[in-house]
Design an enzyme around this catalytic site. Sequence first.
Site, PDB file in Angstrom:
ATOM      1  N   ASP A 128      14.963  24.069 -58.455  1.00  0.00           N
ATOM      2  CA  ASP A 128      15.922  24.853 -57.288  1.00  0.00           C
ATOM      3  C   ASP A 128      15.922  23.834 -56.037  1.00  0.00           C
ATOM      4  O   ASP A 128      16.958  23.955 -55.529  1.00  0.00           O
ATOM      5  CB  ASP A 128      16.184  26.409 -56.738  1.00  0.00           C
ATOM      6  N   HIS A 129      15.144  23.149 -56.059  1.00  0.00           N
ATOM      7  CA  HIS A 129      14.811  22.511 -54.692  1.00  0.00           C
ATOM      8  C   HIS A 129      15.364  21.448 -54.140  1.00  0.00           C
ATOM      9  O   HIS A 129      15.644  20.235 -53.318  1.00  0.00           O
ATOM     10  CB  HIS A 129      13.136  22.357 -53.835  1.00  0.00           C
ATOM     11  N   ASP A 193       6.838  30.098 -52.207  1.00  0.00           N
ATOM     12  CA  ASP A 193       8.099  29.867 -51.112  1.00  0.00           C
ATOM     13  C   ASP A 193       8.671  30.636 -50.120  1.00  0.00           C
ATOM     14  O   ASP A 193       7.491  32.354 -50.539  1.00  0.00           O
ATOM     15  CB  ASP A 193       9.682  29.590 -51.844  1.00  0.00           C
ATOM     16  N   ARG A 475      17.796  30.500 -41.689  1.00  0.00           N
ATOM     17  CA  ARG A 475      17.508  29.410 -41.274  1.00  0.00           C
ATOM     18  C   ARG A 475      18.525  28.360 -40.822  1.00  0.00           C
ATOM     19  O   ARG A 475      19.281  27.474 -41.491  1.00  0.00           O
ATOM     20  CB  ARG A 475      16.110  28.627 -41.586  1.00  0.00           C
ATOM     21  N   SER A 671       9.037  28.115 -43.764  1.00  0.00           N
ATOM     22  CA  SER A 671       8.873  27.370 -44.560  1.00  0.00           C
ATOM     23  C   SER A 671       7.075  27.718 -44.784  1.00  0.00           C
ATOM     24  O   SER A 671       6.153  27.590 -44.196  1.00  0.00           O
ATOM     25  CB  SER A 671       9.057  25.743 -45.433  1.00  0.00           C
ATOM     26  N   ARG A 673       5.364  25.853 -46.761  1.00  0.00           N
ATOM     27  CA  ARG A 673       5.653  24.634 -48.003  1.00  0.00           C
ATOM     28  C   ARG A 673       3.935  24.097 -47.065  1.00  0.00           C
ATOM     29  O   ARG A 673       3.388  23.891 -46.541  1.00  0.00           O
ATOM     30  CB  ARG A 673       5.851  23.045 -47.453  1.00  0.00           C
TER      31      ARG A 673
END
Length: 781
Positions: A128-129, A193, A475, A671, A673
């Site tokens: 999806d990213h 995520d 965000r 995030s 990440r």
Amino acid sequence: MSFQPRTRLLVLALGQGVRRLHVSAAFNAKAKVSMSRFEPSNFVNYEKLNENVNIVRKRLNRPLTLSEKIVYGHLDDPVGQDIARGRTYLRLRPDRVAMQDATAQMAMLQFISSGLPQVAVPSTIHCDHLIEAQIGGAKDLARAKDINAEVYNFLASAGAKYGVGFWKPGSGIIHQIILENYAYPGVLLIGTDSHTPNGGGLGSICIGVGGADAVDVMAGIPWELKCPNVIGVKLTGKLSGWTSPKDVILKVAGILTVKGGTGAIVEYHGPGVDSISCTGMATICNMGAEIGATTSVFPYNHRMKTYLEKTGRGDIAALADDYADLLVPDVGCEYDSMVEINLDELKPHINGPFTPDLAHPMADIGATAVKNGWPLEVKVGLIGSCTNSSYEDMGRSASVAKQALDKGLKCKAAFTITPGSEQIRATIERDGYSKILGDVGGMVLANACGPCIGQWDRRDVKKGEKNTIVTSYNRNFTARNDANPATHAFVASPEIVTALAIAGTLDFNPEVDYLTAANGEKFKLKPPSADELPKLDFDPGQDTYQHPPAEGGSKLRVDVSPTSTRLQLLEPFDKWAGGDLEDLQILIKVKGKCTTDHISAAGPWLKFRGHLDNISNNMLIGAVNIENDGVNKIKNQLTGDYGGVPDVARHYKANGLSWVVVGDDNYGEGSSREHAALEPRHLGGRCIIVKSFARIHETNLKKQGMLPLTFQNPADYDKIRPDDKISIKGLATFAPGKPLSTVVKHSDGTKDEFQLNHTFNETQIEWFQAGSALNRMKELQ
């Protein structure tokens, strides 16, 4: 703070006629219900959950909150585990793992490095990213499949080999897919995520983590989580009019701020819960990430039951009914703090710019914008994202759009729509919502994250041009959506965003203000109304799921080209040398807010998420240097020249000089990440010293062998100068709860000494000593 009486609670949760546990306990001892239609041999185990909860409740001798029930119900050792909110580390056994494609690359590369043949729990990858919004859904998707073919092939083949389900590009946003297929009341799920808490809208405990945490769970190793505090949010009254579920979390963010939920689970309860749809509850839990919460959760009720039935999981709903006592808080449970919101009095809100906790009632935003010099003209309205892309969201937005169309109006601003999943896309197309939103001037984008994460090829304004956009996203950090630091991004509900896109101005309040129809007539928009779920069944759309092969993947190969610019096999990080860290060079002293977007930007950099060396070229390029207020401009202390942060870090590493970053409050918010932790480690960093950390980032740093430390006295931040050298003392006796000391040498020959705190436990200290958690896992094999 005590909870309401049990009888009233169960009526609120499930309505009349609830089937109590004792009625069908014998049946449930034999019944087996699959966790999802994709994993028919993995079963919902409320019996084990209930057994563990009873053990812990008896040990603690007190009522439990709902979040405690689900978390403690998944303890690896419910009999022996030390349990103290906010203090001890819990060893947990999550039910499943979910990964989005940008983080799955590094997670799967780490899993490959572990040498294990197959994942130990049900796991999925969701594409999806990597889909950039440019000209429209179908064409953007086709372009993404072509550009990202190497990465998609890697993820699909790695999934097949190691037993991980693979959701192809175009299937939808990870959190919507989880809600539709995998979340259910009482499940414990971790996802790579930060908006994984979306599943809390279905009574799940879903927690965002870094890839290394996911690897632990996929490897069958107990997962560690610091025992969360529990913040109660009591909802009274009912949602009505223009007020939406999004306004609940916008209000909560304004109350608690971006770090007010750190180390805590937010647990919603009270009679107001019943006026919120299941997907609305998911919206509230999703954006709980913006207050730093570990996750958020709602108690099981009839809205969840209806959603489960509508998404083909009536068997889970029936089983949840039988275990209703387990899936709501105990009578008399205590919260660490409490927020109360009367939904009857709650008004529509809009939050921003530049931070998601700057909350304004819609009635005030116009005057506030004028006072602060924020542009009033709305350039673009964007609805969708993992936060607000449900059938109900699209229906309420279409309700607003239809009123404008009936009066001959279209959007004055550009307008984009992101469906949450292929199922939502197909269903809103069948039911006419897509046509209405298109007719009013909207462009339907691919079923993906798109502009919410910076995947937006925006061309209507130049970089540096001051402008305003409004979104239904989560965000709104500086430059997050479009890489333009001058864009003022505001967050609101989809229906408010739609109204503002139609009006074209930020100071339009649909509750009181009028629009002018094509014939000159003044009119007010009526409050939106829409079905919570489609009257017909959902249209599943195209089949976008790849099952792992039934025969296993032992004979399959996963190849990574040594010349690839997108993928790179990992090399182990070096072990701790056994002594103190001496004379670390300050790389950068960061000024103010430093999110994971500042540390490892997304947008165009997403293409390198599977290649550690290439992605490291974005390390800290968004952070503000306190020395000169510049971005990506620091002094190389070896040469005296100024250069980009990654370039200077590489030069230090090449010359054998380890370095440290100094930061402010809530460092690493945003995030999940883990690249924001991997990149500093890869480029020679040893330590990050700040006033305070966001939860996920602090854990990610520990996993990669870094030292995340905090000033015992936050004022010591001011003692550090950009050209200092820092030594970290006391590592030979590094122990939980024992501060480390530092010696700061200034260039004028003077020095300062002070204490640094840490939150390492014994296992995490072993990660540091081994060089990383993955190194330690290999040592133990």
